[in-house]
Design a protein around this motif. Sequence first.
Motif, PDB file in Angstrom:
ATOM      1  N   TYR A 160      72.441  57.125  57.246  1.00 35.16           N
ATOM      2  CA  TYR A 160      73.405  56.287  57.952  1.00 35.16           C
ATOM      3  C   TYR A 160      74.403  57.179  58.671  1.00 35.16           C
ATOM      4  CZ  TYR A 160      77.213  52.900  58.637  1.00 35.16           C
ATOM      5  OH  TYR A 160      78.194  52.111  59.174  1.00 35.16           O
ATOM      6  N   ASN A 161      74.635  56.907  59.960  1.00 37.98           N
ATOM      7  CA  ASN A 161      75.563  57.717  60.762  1.00 37.98           C
ATOM      8  C   ASN A 161      76.368  56.787  61.648  1.00 37.98           C
ATOM      9  OD1 ASN A 161      76.849  59.462  62.542  1.00 37.98           O
ATOM     10  ND2 ASN A 161      75.164  60.912  62.582  1.00 37.98           N
ATOM     11  N   ASN A 162      77.680  56.785  61.489  1.00 34.99           N
ATOM     12  CA  ASN A 162      78.567  55.927  62.259  1.00 34.99           C
ATOM     13  C   ASN A 162      79.639  56.766  62.947  1.00 34.99           C
ATOM     14  OD1 ASN A 162      80.860  53.179  61.463  1.00 34.99           O
ATOM     15  ND2 ASN A 162      80.099  53.871  63.403  1.00 34.99           N
ATOM     16  N   LYS A 163      79.573  56.827  64.271  1.00 37.30           N
ATOM     17  CA  LYS A 163      80.638  57.448  65.061  1.00 37.30           C
ATOM     18  C   LYS A 163      81.591  56.337  65.455  1.00 37.30           C
ATOM     19  CE  LYS A 163      80.250  58.566  69.429  1.00 37.30           C
ATOM     20  NZ  LYS A 163      79.858  59.210  70.714  1.00 37.30           N
ATOM     21  N   GLY A 164      82.820  56.369  64.936  1.00 40.35           N
ATOM     22  CA  GLY A 164      83.749  55.263  65.108  1.00 40.35           C
ATOM     23  C   GLY A 164      84.315  55.147  66.507  1.00 40.35           C
ATOM     24  N   VAL A 165      84.960  54.012  66.786  1.00 40.27           N
ATOM     25  CA  VAL A 165      85.552  53.761  68.099  1.00 40.27           C
ATOM     26  C   VAL A 165      86.865  54.511  68.281  1.00 40.27           C
ATOM     27  CG1 VAL A 165      84.447  51.519  68.388  1.00 40.27           C
ATOM     28  CG2 VAL A 165      86.673  51.657  67.252  1.00 40.27           C
ATOM     29  N   VAL A 166      87.471  54.985  67.198  1.00 40.54           N
ATOM     30  CA  VAL A 166      88.664  55.815  67.290  1.00 40.54           C
ATOM     31  C   VAL A 166      88.227  57.269  67.402  1.00 40.54           C
ATOM     32  CG1 VAL A 166      90.823  56.493  66.183  1.00 40.54           C
ATOM     33  CG2 VAL A 166      89.978  54.156  65.927  1.00 40.54           C
ATOM     34  N   GLN A 167      88.764  57.967  68.373  1.00 43.68           N
ATOM     35  CA  GLN A 167      88.359  59.350  68.616  1.00 43.68           C
ATOM     36  C   GLN A 167      88.427  60.183  67.334  1.00 43.68           C
ATOM     37  OE1 GLN A 167      87.161  60.877  71.197  1.00 43.68           O
ATOM     38  NE2 GLN A 167      87.749  59.784  73.058  1.00 43.68           N
ATOM     39  N   GLY A 168      87.334  60.869  67.032  1.00 45.55           N
ATOM     40  CA  GLY A 168      87.289  61.771  65.886  1.00 45.55           C
ATOM     41  C   GLY A 168      86.841  61.154  64.586  1.00 45.55           C
ATOM     42  N   SER A 169      86.784  59.826  64.492  1.00 45.22           N
ATOM     43  CA  SER A 169      86.410  59.182  63.233  1.00 45.22           C
ATOM     44  C   SER A 169      84.897  59.077  63.115  1.00 45.22           C
ATOM     45  CB  SER A 169      87.035  57.790  63.138  1.00 45.22           C
ATOM     46  OG  SER A 169      86.564  56.956  64.186  1.00 45.22           O
ATOM     47  N   ALA A 170      84.367  59.351  61.919  1.00 48.62           N
ATOM     48  CA  ALA A 170      82.912  59.296  61.712  1.00 48.62           C
ATOM     49  C   ALA A 170      82.602  59.314  60.228  1.00 48.62           C
ATOM     50  CB  ALA A 170      82.225  60.472  62.403  1.00 48.62           C
ATOM     51  N   ILE A 171      81.415  58.823  59.897  1.00 50.49           N
ATOM     52  CA  ILE A 171      80.908  58.892  58.533  1.00 50.49           C
ATOM     53  C   ILE A 171      79.403  59.113  58.588  1.00 50.49           C
ATOM     54  CG2 ILE A 171      80.709  56.365  58.425  1.00 50.49           C
ATOM     55  CD1 ILE A 171      81.102  56.522  55.418  1.00 50.49           C
ATOM     56  N   GLU A 172      78.909  59.996  57.727  1.00 48.00           N
ATOM     57  CA  GLU A 172      77.474  60.253  57.582  1.00 48.00           C
ATOM     58  C   GLU A 172      77.108  60.103  56.110  1.00 48.00           C
ATOM     59  OE1 GLU A 172      76.756  64.145  59.030  1.00 48.00           O
ATOM     60  OE2 GLU A 172      77.024  63.612  61.143  1.00 48.00           O
ATOM     61  N   ARG A 173      75.999  59.406  55.843  1.00 48.40           N
ATOM     62  CA  ARG A 173      75.597  59.187  54.459  1.00 48.40           C
ATOM     63  C   ARG A 173      74.102  59.397  54.301  1.00 48.40           C
ATOM     64  NH1 ARG A 173      76.378  53.296  52.779  1.00 48.40           N
ATOM     65  NH2 ARG A 173      74.466  53.039  53.986  1.00 48.40           N
ATOM     66  N   ILE A 174      73.758  60.112  53.240  1.00 53.29           N
ATOM     67  CA  ILE A 174      72.368  60.206  52.789  1.00 53.29           C
ATOM     68  C   ILE A 174      72.320  59.563  51.405  1.00 53.29           C
ATOM     69  CG2 ILE A 174      70.456  61.733  52.197  1.00 53.29           C
ATOM     70  CD1 ILE A 174      71.623  63.816  54.041  1.00 53.29           C
ATOM     71  N   SER A 175      71.510  58.542  51.258  1.00 50.85           N
ATOM     72  CA  SER A 175      71.459  57.823  49.984  1.00 50.85           C
ATOM     73  C   SER A 175      70.030  57.746  49.473  1.00 50.85           C
ATOM     74  CB  SER A 175      72.016  56.397  50.150  1.00 50.85           C
ATOM     75  OG  SER A 175      71.248  55.664  51.088  1.00 50.85           O
ATOM     76  N   SER A 176      69.910  57.654  48.171  1.00 54.96           N
ATOM     77  CA  SER A 176      68.590  57.528  47.547  1.00 54.96           C
ATOM     78  C   SER A 176      68.674  56.521  46.411  1.00 54.96           C
ATOM     79  CB  SER A 176      68.097  58.882  47.025  1.00 54.96           C
ATOM     80  OG  SER A 176      68.975  59.382  46.027  1.00 54.96           O
ATOM     81  N   LYS A 177      67.546  55.891  46.103  1.00 51.03           N
ATOM     82  CA  LYS A 177      67.495  54.892  45.029  1.00 51.03           C
ATOM     83  C   LYS A 177      66.143  54.986  44.346  1.00 51.03           C
ATOM     84  CE  LYS A 177      69.567  51.421  42.926  1.00 51.03           C
ATOM     85  NZ  LYS A 177      68.964  51.744  41.609  1.00 51.03           N
ATOM     86  N   ILE A 178      66.179  55.023  43.016  1.00 54.48           N
ATOM     87  CA  ILE A 178      64.958  55.039  42.208  1.00 54.48           C
ATOM     88  C   ILE A 178      65.110  54.027  41.088  1.00 54.48           C
ATOM     89  CG2 ILE A 178      63.431  56.399  40.741  1.00 54.48           C
ATOM     90  CD1 ILE A 178      64.407  58.906  42.170  1.00 54.48           C
ATOM     91  N   ASN A 179      64.192  53.081  41.016  1.00 55.98           N
ATOM     92  CA  ASN A 179      64.145  52.122  39.917  1.00 55.98           C
ATOM     93  C   ASN A 179      62.757  52.162  39.290  1.00 55.98           C
ATOM     94  OD1 ASN A 179      66.770  51.170  40.110  1.00 55.98           O
ATOM     95  ND2 ASN A 179      66.248  49.488  41.474  1.00 55.98           N
ATOM     96  N   LEU A 180      62.708  52.386  37.983  1.00 61.72           N
ATOM     97  CA  LEU A 180      61.443  52.449  37.253  1.00 61.72           C
ATOM     98  C   LEU A 180      61.483  51.471  36.084  1.00 61.72           C
ATOM     99  CD1 LEU A 180      60.940  56.331  37.026  1.00 61.72           C
ATOM    100  CD2 LEU A 180      59.828  54.772  38.626  1.00 61.72           C
ATOM    101  N   ASP A 181      60.403  50.737  35.900  1.00 61.00           N
ATOM    102  CA  ASP A 181      60.245  49.849  34.746  1.00 61.00           C
ATOM    103  C   ASP A 181      58.871  50.103  34.135  1.00 61.00           C
ATOM    104  OD1 ASP A 181      62.680  47.923  34.945  1.00 61.00           O
ATOM    105  OD2 ASP A 181      61.851  47.942  36.975  1.00 61.00           O
ATOM    106  N   TYR A 182      58.843  50.319  32.819  1.00 63.41           N
ATOM    107  CA  TYR A 182      57.590  50.660  32.144  1.00 63.41           C
ATOM    108  C   TYR A 182      57.408  49.781  30.905  1.00 63.41           C
ATOM    109  CZ  TYR A 182      53.825  53.450  30.156  1.00 63.41           C
ATOM    110  OH  TYR A 182      52.618  53.865  29.651  1.00 63.41           O
TER     111      TYR A 182
END
Length: 702
Positions: free
Chosen positions: A469-491
């Motif tokens: 996820y990468n969001n360059k905001g409408v206000v100059q200089g504002s931004a956020i970058e995210r790398i996310s992961s999810k693991i669900n196991l049922d046995y």
Amino acid sequence: MNLTQQRSEIHQNHMLNKRSFFNFLSITFFLCLFPVFHPVYAQDAEKLSINVKNTSLEEVMNLIESQSKYRFLFNKQLINVNRKVSVNYNSKDIKPILSQLFRNTPDTFSINGNQIVLTVKSDNAQKTAPVKKIDISGKVVDVKGEGFIGATLKIKGTSSGTVSNVDGSFALRVDENAILIVSYIGYLTQEIKVNGKKVFRIVMEEDKKKLDEVVVVGYGTMKKSDLTGAVSSVKTEDLTITSDASIGQLLKGKAAGVTAISTSAQPGGGVRILIRGAASIDASNEPLYVIDGFPISNDSPEPGNGTQYSYGSRSHLNSLNPNDIESIEILKDASATAIYGARAANGVVLITTKRGKSGLKLNYSGSYTAQYIDKPFEVYDATNYMIQTNQILRERWLREKKLYPYGTTDPSTVPAFSGQRFTQDQIDNAGKGTNWWNQIMRPGNVQNHNVSITFGNEKMRSYVSLGLYNNKGVVQGSAIERISSKINLDYTINKYLQAGLSYMGAIINNNNVQMGEGEWGDSNMIMSALLYDPSVPVKDEDGNYSEMSWYANLPNPVSYQEVSDKTKQTRNLSNFYLQIEPVKNMQIKSSIGYDGQSSVRETYFPKVFLLGKNKDGQASIGQASREDMLFNTVATYTFDVETKHKVVLMAGYEYQQFNANGHSLGASDFFTDAFLYNNIGVANQEKYAIGSYRNREVLASY
């Protein structure tokens, strides 16, 4: 943001017109498939060639006009030109085409020379005569009288409508004989005849077909039909995945009595969730969030920078990828939230993530969103700013001297007003000046990519996902970058024993912009742009950022962009469970969980920025960590009484420990800005600002 939708209209010179639509603060657009038509042009100018599918009558008439000498005359109040038609005809005679267009309709046509006149058939004229418009209003509620925010009210047969506001109220202008279609997720759609009535109270009824759905409640699950408390359930198919970094915006209009309010313009900014309004004026009104059975803290570790400048608020749910959510249950009343104790005084939001299913399936989703400020602030240009400033200063002088209209002092007894800030010559030569709002704003964009794999068989089920996820905001200089992961196991170990694991990980890089709540000298970037004198240029003749001579403590809005302020967040949330069924209808489930969060903030105020100028450069590094550990065991036993009643007995114990620590280092007086915060040791300061803290809290319940 604006979204331009192109509509093809064929003229003799084959020109393409565009019609633009403007929406509110931030609009996400996706690539969609719309029905299109492909006109076929005739080589013979006297021959009409029309080949369209599922196209409005109005566009077909435009096509006919572009290929012929004919022009249409009609009354839009009587003729429905928006109805969809399909026609495929090649002919020199226009009558067969018109006959096909108006066959089995209440309309007819006549050809007078080059004019085609459309009218209503005589037996339908009275029926289609213009009807009276009336203003209606009302409230959409459930059977308990609780208002529905976001209920959709649409006028049947049209695209016009509205949505109910925060308390379920609505207002709409309709035909006096119109039919309202009222809909809301999880409730039966209703059609209500207006019949001249102006005030409505619309009671929504639950969809009985959904009463057998299983929802998460507290430490277990129940059928909707067995619920006695106030619980709203939002399934993944009902969620509209927006460009927002957290799930807060997803809940808007999805559950009765739930309000989501954005509290910051920063990408990934805070979202305030209120369930049935605010219960307290001073204390927090945030609900308790539970992710896959783990109650999480509402406070994320956020180190400061040792100054008065703040980036504002940030959502503690940014680490959770909305694409991994299966359902959201919202517990609203005391009976539903009692099991969580005092922490649930403001309600509970139960978030269940996706788990593995039978078979093997690979999914990818991606989107690109453009963001614009739809309605920017209207600010004075330099000329009008000077005029109004002088006027305000004069009004202040009149009030201080108690002159009319603020008093009865004789004007001849006081000296003439001489406090103008700007001369008439300055006003005459000011021009437009600097638009500070435009200087700090820009078009923003969001890129979102998600890949997931689900697998399952008789023994094991798994769900694995990766999100960018990468969001360059409408206000100059504002931004956020995210790398996310999810693991669900049922046995499934055997018919008595099951085990499972849930893991969520995220790395978030935030580019902070000053978005705090300060004023004047402590103003954030937006407030500074609204307060700054438009007669002042961005930079002076020497290339330095200009200052307001009459208020030098207010930073130049553009100079905020020189500040380096970054925060890196990491989060690892894991939960392991073991479930045993020793006897029929009895289950014992034990869980061990860990939620580790870490945040590092690095800030440098250079000498070209006002604060850095006063301190000869200022740097700081802050680190904050939080570790929450969970252990619980819950036993449930279910049995029926005479096939009419179901009894669920539950006993449990839970222990949760909260550990937090942090430290910070800051210094000022640097001989150069080149090092930023990367070499604080070169600061010409005898005593550095150093701090640290550590605390622990324990919660046990049974």
